[in-house]
Design a protein around this motif. Sequence first.
Motif, mmCIF file in Angstrom:
data_model
loop_
_atom_site.group_PDB
_atom_site.id
_atom_site.type_symbol
_atom_site.label_atom_id
_atom_site.label_comp_id
_atom_site.label_asym_id
_atom_site.label_seq_id
_atom_site.Cartn_x
_atom_site.Cartn_y
_atom_site.Cartn_z
ATOM 1 N N ALA A 142 -4.353 4.047 3.976
ATOM 2 C CA ALA A 142 -4.227 5.461 3.619
ATOM 3 C C ALA A 142 -3.046 6.089 4.351
ATOM 4 N N LEU A 143 -2.844 5.713 5.613
ATOM 5 C CA LEU A 143 -1.713 6.267 6.368
ATOM 6 C C LEU A 143 -0.388 5.889 5.698
ATOM 7 N N ALA A 144 -0.291 4.642 5.242
ATOM 8 C CA ALA A 144 0.922 4.224 4.537
ATOM 9 C C ALA A 144 1.091 5.036 3.257
ATOM 10 N N ALA A 145 -0.039 5.297 2.557
ATOM 11 C CA ALA A 145 0.034 6.037 1.297
ATOM 12 C C ALA A 145 0.457 7.485 1.537
ATOM 13 N N VAL A 146 -0.054 8.116 2.617
ATOM 14 C CA VAL A 146 0.361 9.484 2.944
ATOM 15 C C VAL A 146 1.868 9.516 3.175
ATOM 16 N N ALA A 147 2.342 8.543 3.955
ATOM 17 C CA ALA A 147 3.777 8.478 4.227
ATOM 18 C C ALA A 147 4.560 8.389 2.921
ATOM 19 N N ALA A 148 4.049 7.579 1.982
ATOM 20 C CA ALA A 148 4.766 7.386 0.719
ATOM 21 C C ALA A 148 4.772 8.657 -0.114
ATOM 22 N N VAL A 149 3.620 9.359 -0.165
ATOM 23 C CA VAL A 149 3.566 10.598 -0.955
ATOM 24 C C VAL A 149 4.553 11.609 -0.378
ATOM 25 N N VAL A 169 -5.396 12.762 -3.270
ATOM 26 C CA VAL A 169 -5.975 11.727 -4.127
ATOM 27 C C VAL A 169 -5.356 10.346 -3.860
ATOM 28 N N CYS A 170 -4.022 10.272 -3.754
ATOM 29 C CA CYS A 170 -3.365 8.961 -3.635
ATOM 30 C C CYS A 170 -3.843 8.168 -2.417
ATOM 31 N N PRO A 171 -3.887 8.786 -1.211
ATOM 32 C CA PRO A 171 -4.389 8.016 -0.076
ATOM 33 C C PRO A 171 -5.823 7.543 -0.288
ATOM 34 N N LEU A 172 -6.638 8.371 -0.980
ATOM 35 C CA LEU A 172 -8.027 7.965 -1.204
ATOM 36 C C LEU A 172 -8.092 6.739 -2.112
ATOM 37 N N ILE A 173 -7.303 6.759 -3.186
ATOM 38 C CA ILE A 173 -7.299 5.610 -4.106
ATOM 39 C C ILE A 173 -6.865 4.349 -3.353
ATOM 40 N N VAL A 174 -5.755 4.474 -2.617
ATOM 41 C CA VAL A 174 -5.227 3.309 -1.909
ATOM 42 C C VAL A 174 -6.230 2.838 -0.862
ATOM 43 N N ALA A 175 -6.892 3.783 -0.185
ATOM 44 C CA ALA A 175 -7.880 3.413 0.833
ATOM 45 C C ALA A 175 -9.037 2.643 0.202
ATOM 46 N N ALA A 176 -9.484 3.107 -0.966
ATOM 47 C CA ALA A 176 -10.599 2.439 -1.633
ATOM 48 C C ALA A 176 -10.203 1.005 -1.998
ATOM 49 N N LEU A 177 -8.990 0.866 -2.507
ATOM 50 C CA LEU A 177 -8.497 -0.458 -2.884
ATOM 51 C C LEU A 177 -8.433 -1.380 -1.665
ATOM 52 N N ALA A 178 -7.966 -0.823 -0.550
ATOM 53 C CA ALA A 178 -7.842 -1.617 0.665
ATOM 54 C C ALA A 178 -9.214 -2.044 1.177
ATOM 55 N N ALA A 179 -10.163 -1.127 1.151
ATOM 56 C CA ALA A 179 -11.515 -1.465 1.615
ATOM 57 C C ALA A 179 -12.084 -2.593 0.760
ATOM 58 N N LEU A 180 -11.829 -2.491 -0.540
ATOM 59 C CA LEU A 180 -12.296 -3.530 -1.468
ATOM 60 C C LEU A 180 -11.663 -4.881 -1.115
ATOM 61 N N ALA A 181 -10.354 -4.861 -0.867
ATOM 62 C CA ALA A 181 -9.653 -6.104 -0.528
ATOM 63 C C ALA A 181 -10.209 -6.702 0.755
ATOM 64 N N ASP A 182 -10.518 -5.843 1.716
ATOM 65 C CA ASP A 182 -11.059 -6.351 2.978
ATOM 66 C C ASP A 182 -12.413 -7.003 2.757
ATOM 67 N N LEU A 183 -13.275 -6.310 1.997
ATOM 68 C CA LEU A 183 -14.630 -6.833 1.815
ATOM 69 C C LEU A 183 -14.621 -8.092 0.951
ATOM 70 N N ALA A 184 -13.734 -8.118 -0.056
ATOM 71 C CA ALA A 184 -13.744 -9.250 -0.985
ATOM 72 C C ALA A 184 -13.023 -10.467 -0.411
ATOM 73 N N ILE A 185 -11.968 -10.244 0.374
ATOM 74 C CA ILE A 185 -11.153 -11.379 0.801
ATOM 75 C C ILE A 185 -11.153 -11.572 2.316
ATOM 76 N N LEU A 186 -10.670 -10.562 3.037
ATOM 77 C CA LEU A 186 -10.441 -10.765 4.471
ATOM 78 C C LEU A 186 -11.735 -11.031 5.228
ATOM 79 N N PHE A 216 0.849 -1.200 0.000
ATOM 80 C CA PHE A 216 0.000 0.000 0.000
ATOM 81 C C PHE A 216 0.882 1.247 0.000
ATOM 82 N N PHE A 217 1.978 1.169 0.747
ATOM 83 C CA PHE A 217 2.971 2.249 0.751
ATOM 84 C C PHE A 217 3.494 2.468 -0.667
ATOM 85 N N MET A 218 3.895 1.361 -1.304
ATOM 86 C CA MET A 218 4.438 1.441 -2.658
ATOM 87 C C MET A 218 3.392 2.014 -3.631
#
Lengths: 292, 309
Positions: free
Chosen positions: A203-210, A74-91, A45-47
């Motif tokens: 999103a926190l990881a993404a903020v750090a990366a940006v 924008v970047c943290p939002l995109i990554v957050a959306a992806l993560a939420a999707l991964a949680d709902l679909a898999i975890l 997510f950082f990457m």
Amino acid sequence: MEFGPFLLLALMEGLVGAAVLALTASGLSLVFGVMRVVNVAHGEFFMLGAVAAWFVSQWVPGPPAVAFAVALVVCPLIVAALAALADLAILKRLKHEPEATIVATIGLLYILQQAALTVYGPEARPVPAPFEMRLQLPWFGWSGYKLFVIGAAAAVLLGLWLMLTRTRAGLVMRATQIDRETATAFGIDVTRVHAGTFALGAALAAVAAVLIVPIQQAHYLMGGDPLLLSFIVVIIGGLGSLRGTLLAALLIGLSDGVISTFFQPTLAKIVATLLVALVLVFRPQGLFGARA
Amino acid sequence: MRMLALHLGVLAVLAAAQFLLPAYHHTNAARIMVLAVYAIGYNIAFGYTGLLSLGHALFFAAGMYATGLLVDRGGEPWLALLAGLVAGGAVAGAVGLLALRTAGPAFMIVTLMFAQAFHLAILYWGGFTGGDEGFTLSGAARRLGPLDLADPTTRYFVALALVSVAMLGTLALVRSRLGRVLVAVRENEERTRMLGYDTFRAKLLALMLSGLASGAAGSTYGLMFGYVGGSFAAIQYSILPLIWVLMGGAGTVLGPLLGTALMFYLIDLSSSVTTASQAVVGAALIGLILFAPRGILGTLRERGLRGLP
């Protein structure tokens, strides 16, 4: 350079590392605390945050500051959306069972890495800093942007702290962390809380990366080091304890800066990984955590 | 008895495959069989005892480096091979003494960290170990007495012998008293302890046996393919046996071999279609854990083949 100023430089570089590490690790810590999920894909997510920041810097015209501001939102939002999707679909379907989720997030790690390699390519690319400023100290010059990184990370962490302690969303998250069943009984939609927490952590990881990507280039394999260091921080700080995580990030970030300046970075990492293993064996509550 | 016949049958088919398969598959099959020994070792810890380790590359690489470094410096290959086995088992014992004080996610992270430290150590002391690039073994170093491991046919039968020993060994283990204690630990550790079994000792033994097999696999892999390198100690090599075992069926004797072969050819085939072989591994992991957490043979066992060990 003499030893004194050299040490000062090492400490200042360490502080930048510590600030970014604190952001990344608090995301991992939050996810583990609330969901009891060890997210091995956290570094990816950082990457993704860094890679997304590069794409934004290419597409948004105008001065670098504008692109940077857009990327920071924008970047943290995109990554957050992806993560939420991964949680709902898999975890969620694995019922957040610790061992199964580790296997699943390892799978996620591979997929995200491959996706980045395919879409973004194997090159390391720089992203321009939003502003150029030089702090001239008596012994050496230092980039003013690095000071901004420290300030911005502190601001985000303060915001996170206020959110967790002062808002309803934070209250709900803490309630879920303490007792999932009782929270459900009180009408809290735990599924949504989990998806939200996973998204916030990413999103926190993404903020750090940006923030770091103008200093360090974006690369599809850049997630490995932050993941390892975040693990170290979260374990030394005590799993799931945010305060411990922040303290440990400061400790590890600074010592990483100093040790890497004076010795070999690899040696620093060997010492740190062994330290983590021993902390987990002999003090599972972490060096700063209270006894569970 | 029927089950013993089944396993001997599988081994006989593998022996016959040497004469039936086209030459392209000979090297692949030898590789698969050696890696299957690694998976079989992993399965003893993960499948039968319930110890999910993320650091088995440490044991694989310990065996590989112990043997590789010894033969590279002119050591007798037989003794070096033995040293590799001992290294795998001993390192697993040492790691187990510490790591088995923890359980669940903490155990995974502790094993991961030990393996990571070893990988970094290989890179750090690159002058001694060859670092990331590793080193190749000369022809003389790969000769086990009359057996020349550089020769494809010999290599095939040595790999077959090794996988036979590992497979029949597991079969004997799961039918022994110790094997039943291990399964009991996996199912309910508290109750096993209450019944008077020393569960720590049982888990340590399982981990050491697992490390022994992993070390044997690493050691022979190095000798057979003539290369020892840092990448074998990396995290990927800890994840791979997990995938193989999950795919074939954790806690089944034939599962690791089946999983290793399937995954090997899945990556082999997919890399001729797409370059994204890593995504295939990732998708396989997620798909397995979501839809078939018991793997192929584990699912078959639930659906009727009850006696499958």
